[in-house]
Write an enzyme that holds these catalytic residues in place. Structure first.
Site, PDB file in Angstrom:
ATOM      1  CG  ASN A   1      32.204  31.000  38.645  1.00 19.96           C
ATOM      2  OD1 ASN A   1      32.690  31.384  37.532  1.00 19.96           O
ATOM      3  ND2 ASN A   1      31.268  32.007  39.201  1.00 19.96           N
TER       4      ASN A   1
ATOM      5  CD  GLU B   1      30.264  40.679  32.816  1.00 21.28           C
ATOM      6  OE1 GLU B   1      29.992  41.188  33.709  1.00 21.28           O
ATOM      7  OE2 GLU B   1      29.580  40.953  31.672  1.00 21.28           O
TER       8      GLU B   1
ATOM      9  CB  CYS C   1      29.928  36.867  39.757  1.00 20.42           C
ATOM     10  SG  CYS C   1      28.819  36.243  38.253  1.00 20.42           S
TER      11      CYS C   1
ATOM     12  CD  GLU D   1      30.335  38.325  28.998  1.00 20.47           C
ATOM     13  OE1 GLU D   1      30.438  38.096  30.134  1.00 20.47           O
ATOM     14  OE2 GLU D   1      30.942  37.579  28.300  1.00 20.47           O
TER      15      GLU D   1
HETATM   16  P1  NDP Z   1      40.671  34.505  38.587  1.00 19.40           P
HETATM   17  O1  NDP Z   1      40.908  35.926  38.598  1.00 19.40           O
HETATM   18  O2  NDP Z   1      41.703  33.864  39.493  1.00 19.40           O
HETATM   19  O3  NDP Z   1      40.829  33.610  37.215  1.00 19.40           O
HETATM   20  C1  NDP Z   1      39.981  34.047  36.149  1.00 19.40           C
HETATM   21  C2  NDP Z   1      40.764  33.434  34.810  1.00 19.40           C
HETATM   22  O4  NDP Z   1      41.799  34.279  34.629  1.00 19.40           O
HETATM   23  C3  NDP Z   1      41.410  32.110  35.059  1.00 19.40           C
HETATM   24  O5  NDP Z   1      41.318  31.390  33.651  1.00 19.40           O
HETATM   25  C4  NDP Z   1      42.854  32.307  35.334  1.00 19.40           C
HETATM   26  O6  NDP Z   1      43.692  31.309  34.904  1.00 19.40           O
HETATM   27  C5  NDP Z   1      42.874  33.638  34.497  1.00 19.40           C
HETATM   28  N1  NDP Z   1      44.130  34.412  34.921  1.00 19.40           N
HETATM   29  C6  NDP Z   1      44.899  34.239  35.921  1.00 19.40           C
HETATM   30  N2  NDP Z   1      46.038  34.978  36.026  1.00 19.40           N
HETATM   31  C7  NDP Z   1      46.037  35.758  34.711  1.00 19.40           C
HETATM   32  C8  NDP Z   1      46.773  36.394  34.116  1.00 19.40           C
HETATM   33  N3  NDP Z   1      48.034  37.140  34.615  1.00 19.40           N
HETATM   34  N4  NDP Z   1      46.529  36.879  32.848  1.00 19.40           N
HETATM   35  C9  NDP Z   1      45.495  36.477  32.066  1.00 19.40           C
HETATM   36  N5  NDP Z   1      44.538  35.438  32.704  1.00 19.40           N
HETATM   37  C10 NDP Z   1      44.664  35.272  34.024  1.00 19.40           C
HETATM   38  O7  NDP Z   1      39.004  34.258  39.066  1.00 19.40           O
HETATM   39  P2  NDP Z   1      38.605  32.872  39.521  1.00 19.40           P
HETATM   40  O8  NDP Z   1      39.003  31.588  38.667  1.00 19.40           O
HETATM   41  O9  NDP Z   1      39.145  32.501  41.079  1.00 19.40           O
HETATM   42  O10 NDP Z   1      37.037  33.190  39.317  1.00 19.40           O
HETATM   43  C11 NDP Z   1      36.299  33.532  40.521  1.00 19.40           C
HETATM   44  C12 NDP Z   1      36.211  35.070  40.346  1.00 19.40           C
HETATM   45  O11 NDP Z   1      35.222  35.440  39.052  1.00 19.40           O
HETATM   46  C13 NDP Z   1      35.175  35.651  41.210  1.00 19.40           C
HETATM   47  O12 NDP Z   1      35.682  36.960  41.946  1.00 19.40           O
HETATM   48  C14 NDP Z   1      33.719  35.822  40.739  1.00 19.40           C
HETATM   49  O13 NDP Z   1      33.088  36.937  41.291  1.00 19.40           O
HETATM   50  C15 NDP Z   1      34.209  36.083  39.300  1.00 19.40           C
HETATM   51  N6  NDP Z   1      33.057  35.891  38.386  1.00 19.40           N
HETATM   52  C16 NDP Z   1      32.499  37.017  37.816  1.00 19.40           C
HETATM   53  C17 NDP Z   1      31.442  36.782  36.844  1.00 19.40           C
HETATM   54  C18 NDP Z   1      30.706  37.930  36.315  1.00 19.40           C
HETATM   55  O14 NDP Z   1      29.910  37.794  35.251  1.00 19.40           O
HETATM   56  N7  NDP Z   1      30.918  39.128  36.543  1.00 19.40           N
HETATM   57  C19 NDP Z   1      30.975  35.545  36.597  1.00 19.40           C
HETATM   58  C20 NDP Z   1      31.617  34.408  37.385  1.00 19.40           C
HETATM   59  C21 NDP Z   1      32.955  34.535  37.944  1.00 19.40           C
HETATM   60  P3  NDP Z   1      44.217  30.116  35.945  1.00 19.40           P
HETATM   61  O15 NDP Z   1      43.021  29.154  35.939  1.00 19.40           O
HETATM   62  O16 NDP Z   1      45.230  29.455  35.439  1.00 19.40           O
HETATM   63  O17 NDP Z   1      44.395  30.754  37.348  1.00 19.40           O
END
Ligand code: NDP
Length: 453
Positions: free
Chosen positions: A130, A228, A262, A431
């Site tokens: 995002n 996060e 988020c 962070e």
């Molecule tokens: P995901 O949890 O699907 O993916 C996040 C990252 O983790 C991606 O790079 C993904 O890779 C990777 N990943 C997936 N599976 C694994 C695994 N088994 N081991 C290690 N890494 C893995 O989240 P989204 O990409 O859908 O992001 C959206 C989410 O992020 C929302 O829930 C949002 O609220 C949260 N978010 C939180 C923030 C905060 O600061 N609190 C800020 C921004 C977003 P791949 O791309 O290959 O799936």
């Protein structure tokens, strides 16, 4: 393996990137360990200068980075330029840290006692799709400042700006092994970073489901983690606020980045006696959100990031959904979704689950206690807003809402000078802010015995 990237505004493949495998991660860790040992010995002023040079290199490529984000993630160009500028600013801010990471001298008997903040070693940063640039720099800038090497795994859908930042770091003179970008699948590259014994800490931003898996996996090695995660933040509108301003800014609080934020204030809670008036004011504000071509400077909201994500968001707005009103969005190719306002009941899944799209629910509340109870009726706790002209109430409610980042009469959540992170299932650790580099160090205590004091 080659992975196609799709332009969210057209739905068409526009390029592809080569994914790395687990063996490449192992090799990257080895090189990062060697680079980190050299980096940790670099004088603090030189480390600071290296980060400033990296910031200058980013500054010289703001337009290029923004253009990549427009095409890869569908971010409006003005937002993407802000994000690239934010990378520069965060690097400059943490360039001030190497010379300030001071330990303590502690009074003890018969000797000298001092603490040191030792770098952890190699840090793995796993980012979501995002906000690819901001979330990457929140991890790598303080980690590098504290003397660590960083391996970043960007989200599969949006790796381009992170890859370019890695190149800019090297072009600015940073050892290429110190900041390496590893595009690939979470289940392969992310998983290997978490399980590799040579990676000392994981900074993970993403969904709460994956975050729990990261935490459980890291526990096997007592690996340090910062998480996060998701959010379902409240925007609480009291009857004593500037209602015009609250309604005019509410779309910005939730539809920014097409709601893929988020910190999105995705639950608007309005005091019952001003509810009808608020809805009258909100409708034109929502209709006024300009949704369209992210390359246009007039655009305020672009498309959703992908077809699967569009389908997830759409599942919260079935044909019989309680839609109060909607804005407009382009039709045709691309993952377009109009800003949508729902008036469901308190237990509807649109109220309880993170939608991560341009869909907001509006619920009435009776009094301050009811507002606080509603705001806290969620497993998440990332951010929120409180609208009131009574600053005693603003402070009282801010203290009562279980969330890490609250704002009164504003929707601002992120400033790199202040700490950012979640309560409850929105995360673990913080962070940003001046203390962020400390989260990439271990405190070491050294006692030196003195023979004759
Ligand atoms: P995901 O949890 O699907 O993916 C996040 C990252 O983790 C991606 O790079 C993904 O890779 C990777 N990943 C997936 N599976 C694994 C695994 N088994 N081991 C290690 N890494 C893995 O989240 P989204 O990409 O859908 O992001 C959206 C989410 O992020 C929302 O829930 C949002 O609220 C949260 N978010 C939180 C923030 C905060 O600061 N609190 C800020 C921004 C977003 P791949 O791309 O290959 O799936």
């Amino acid at each position: 393996m080659s992975h196609d990237l799709i332009n969210p505004a057209t739905g068409a493949v526009f390029t592809s990137v080569q994914h790395v495998d687990a063996a490449a991660v192992d090799d990257a860790v080895r090189r990062a360990q060697a680079a980190q040992r050299r980096w940790a010995r670099v004088a603090p002023a030189e480390r600071a200068a290296a980060l400033r040079a990296f910031a200058a290199s980013v500054d010289a490529h703001i337009g290029e980075l923004a253009a990549l984000e427009v095409t890869n993630a569908g971010h409006p160009v003005s937002a993407a330029e802000w994000e690239a500028g934010h990378v520069r600013d965060v690097l400059q801010f943490y360039a001030g840290s190497p010379e300030r990471l001071a330990g303590k001298q502690i009074p003890v008997a018969s000797g000298l006692d001092v603490t040191f903040h030792e770098p952890l070693g190699v840090v793995g940063v796993i980012t979501p799709w995002n906000f690819p640039m901001p979330i990457a720099v929140w991890g790598f800038a303080p980690a590098l400042a504290a003397g660590n090497a960083v391996l970043i795994k960007p989200a599969e859908w949006t790796p381009l700006t992170t890859l370019r930042l890695g190149e800019l770091a090297a072009e600015s003179g940073l050892d290429p092994d110190l900041l390496q970008v590893l595009p690939g699948a979470g289940a392969v590259v992310g998983e290997r970073l978490i399980t590799h014994p040579g990676v000392a800490k994981i900074v993970f931003t993403g969904s709460t489901v994956t975050g729990k898996h990261v935490l459980a996996t890291a526990a096997a090695q007592v690996k340090r983690v910062t998480l996060e995660l998701g959010g379902k933040s409240a925007n609480i509108v009291f009857d004593d606020c500037d209602l015009e301003q609250a309604a005019a800014t509410a779309p910005y609080g939730v539809f920014d980045n097409a709601g893929q934020d988020c910190c999105a204030r995705s639950r608007i809670l309005v005091q019952r006696n001003v509810y009808d008036r608020f809805m009258e004011l909100l409708e034109p504000a929502v209709a006024g959100v300009t949704v369209g071509d992210p390359a246009s400077r007039d655009t305020e909201m672009g498309p959703l990031v992908s077809r699967p994500h569009w389908e997830k968001v759409a599942s919260y707005v079935p044909d019989d959904a309680p839609v109060a009103f909607r804005g407009t969005a382009p039709t045709g190719d691309g993952f377009w979704f109009p800003p949508t306002v729902l008036t469901p009941n308190r237990t509807d899944r649109s109220v309880t689950e993170e939608i991560f799209g341009p869909v907001v629910t509006v619920l009435p509340f009776d009094d301050e206690a009811d507002a606080i109870a509603l705001a806290n009726d969620t497993a998440y706790g990332l951010s929120g807003s409180i609208w009131t002209e009574n600053l005693s109430r603003g402070l009282r409610v801010s203290r009562a809402v279980e969330a890490g980042n609250l704002s009164v009469n504003s929707h601002s959540s992120v400033r790199y000078t202040t700490p950012f992170g979640g309560f409850k299932q929105s995360g673990l650790g913080r962070e940003l802010g001046p203390d962020a580099p400390l989260a990439f160090t271990e405190t070491k205590n050294v006692f030196i015995a003195v023979k004759e004091m």
